[in-house]
Design a protein around this motif. Structure first.
Motif, short mmCIF file in Angstrom:
data_model
loop_
_atom_site.label_atom_id
_atom_site.label_comp_id
_atom_site.label_asym_id
_atom_site.label_seq_id
_atom_site.Cartn_x
_atom_site.Cartn_y
_atom_site.Cartn_z
N ASN A 52 0.80 -1.01 -0.04
CA ASN A 52 0.12 0.18 -0.11
C ASN A 52 0.82 1.39 0.00
N HIS A 54 0.49 4.30 0.70
CA HIS A 54 -0.04 5.29 1.71
C HIS A 54 0.63 4.91 3.14
N GLU A 57 4.53 5.36 2.41
CA GLU A 57 4.90 6.82 2.46
C GLU A 57 5.17 7.34 3.92
N ARG A 58 3.93 6.69 4.76
CA ARG A 58 4.09 7.15 6.08
C ARG A 58 5.14 6.65 6.76
N SER A 230 -3.76 -0.75 -3.42
CA SER A 230 -2.79 -0.46 -4.33
C SER A 230 -3.12 -1.41 -5.50
N ASP A 255 -6.57 4.12 -5.40
CA ASP A 255 -5.57 4.10 -4.18
C ASP A 255 -6.18 5.09 -3.15
N ASP A 256 -6.89 6.21 -3.51
CA ASP A 256 -7.53 6.79 -2.51
C ASP A 256 -8.75 7.82 -3.25
N ALA A 279 -4.85 -1.62 3.29
CA ALA A 279 -5.25 -0.19 2.82
C ALA A 279 -6.05 0.39 4.38
N LEU A 283 -8.21 5.96 4.53
CA LEU A 283 -8.77 6.34 3.12
C LEU A 283 -10.19 5.80 2.73
#
Length: 325
Positions: A52, A54, A57-58, A230, A255-256, A279, A283
């Protein structure tokens, strides 16, 4: 001058339950977070911890560095192996280099590894039902010597497969497959090789199964199905396929909320909404908010089962600062 109030069109959102994070994903993310707390950044992660964008990235913002192979990691920093599992050669190499490593492999994937080993030790030829190139498949096949496991992706592969000894075989499966597709392949294997040994217990994980059942329940009533996940997420892609097959008039993987094309909503009165096992729930909330900005939304949860599974964290990340958090 009177203002004419334009009413928003009505939209019913059917929200799948369960949806989103499963216990294996939750555990894997926590292992990375706790490793960063314990050793400080950077902590290296071999392969995306879960599929995923997100989540990845976090964790990058917290100090995780994602690499594809172990040789990209310095020996003096901790490394975490992703939830999908790794070939045996990877921890062996980490030990050889004296690295601190944490294995975030989902326990349900580890169960498949143990099962494959058991069949191999018993001298059986092993078939793995799965998708070529998926990290889980690479990890499972990498538990055993090359050539010990044959990958079967579809019914054609079953038809072409010629084992050395058709009377001494076993099969295992990737944990994130479509339950229905896999049942078809298993039936073909069992018809062709009646003595093939099945897994002790279903290999497809409880979370994959539950999310697919919830999507089936939604899709019978949905004009449109949105699956948050994703493009690399096997279980999310399967949810879209399951939804279409179960009767959703249209289904899309997003994705979002930014991926939504509002033209999809033309003529739509009922939206089915779910999220794949990797996910995050925020989101889902942002997709609902985006819909509320355009429609008069009524929200209904469609609950097919409740999940209370929790997988324990490895001792290496719990023993130092176990402050009950």
């Amino acid at each position: 001058m009177s203002h004419v109030q334009i009413q928003s069109p009505k939209l019913t959102i059917l929200l799948a339950a369960p949806r989103g994070f499963c216990a294996g994903v939750d555990r894997a993310i926590q292992i990375v977070e706790r490793a960063i707390e314990k050793w400080g950044p950077p902590v290296y992660v071999r392969h995306e911890i879960v599929h995923n964008v997100h989540v990845v990235e976090r964790l990058k913002r917290l100090g995780a560095v994602f690499v594809e192979e172990l040789d990209e990691c310095p020996s003096d920093r901790p490394v975490v192996f992703s939830a999908h599992g790794v070939p045996k050669s990877v921890p062996q190499e980490a030990q050889r280099r004296d690295m601190i490593y944490l294995d975030a492999t989902c326990p349900l994937v580890s169960k498949v590894h143990v099962e494959a080993q058991r069949h191999f030790d018993a001298g059986r030829e092993i078939v793995l039902i799965g998708h070529a190139g998926h990290p889980e498949v690479i990890g499972t096949m990498g538990q055993l010597p090359q050539g010990a496991v044959t990958l079967v992706e579809d019914l054609d592969d079953v038809a072409e497969f010629a084992p050395k000894n058709p009377h001494n075989m076993a099969f295992v499966t990737q944990t994130t497959l479509s339950v229905d597709d896999t049942a078809e392949i298993v039936a073909a294997l069992q018809a062709k090789f009646p003595t093939i040994s099945p897994p002790h217990k279903e290999d497809i994980c409880y979370a994959t199964t539950n999310r697919q059942e919830a999507v089936k329940a939604l899709s019978r009533q949905a004009d449109l199905l949105l699956v948050i996940g994703s493009k690399t997420s096997s279980n999310s892609i399967r949810l879209v396929e399951v939804g279409r097959r179960a009767g959703a008039k249209a289904a899309h993987l997003i994705d979002d909320a930014n991926d939504i094309e509002w033209s999809w909503f033309n003529g739509v009165e009922t939206l089915g909404l779910t999220a794949g096992a990797s996910a995050p729930e925020d989101l889902v909330a942002s997709v609902i908010e985006a819909c509320q900005a355009r429609f008069a939304v009524s929200l209904q949860e469609v609950i097919v089962s409740r999940e209370d599974v929790i997988f324990k964290l490895p001792r290496a990340v719990t023993e130092v600062q176990d402050d009950g958090s």
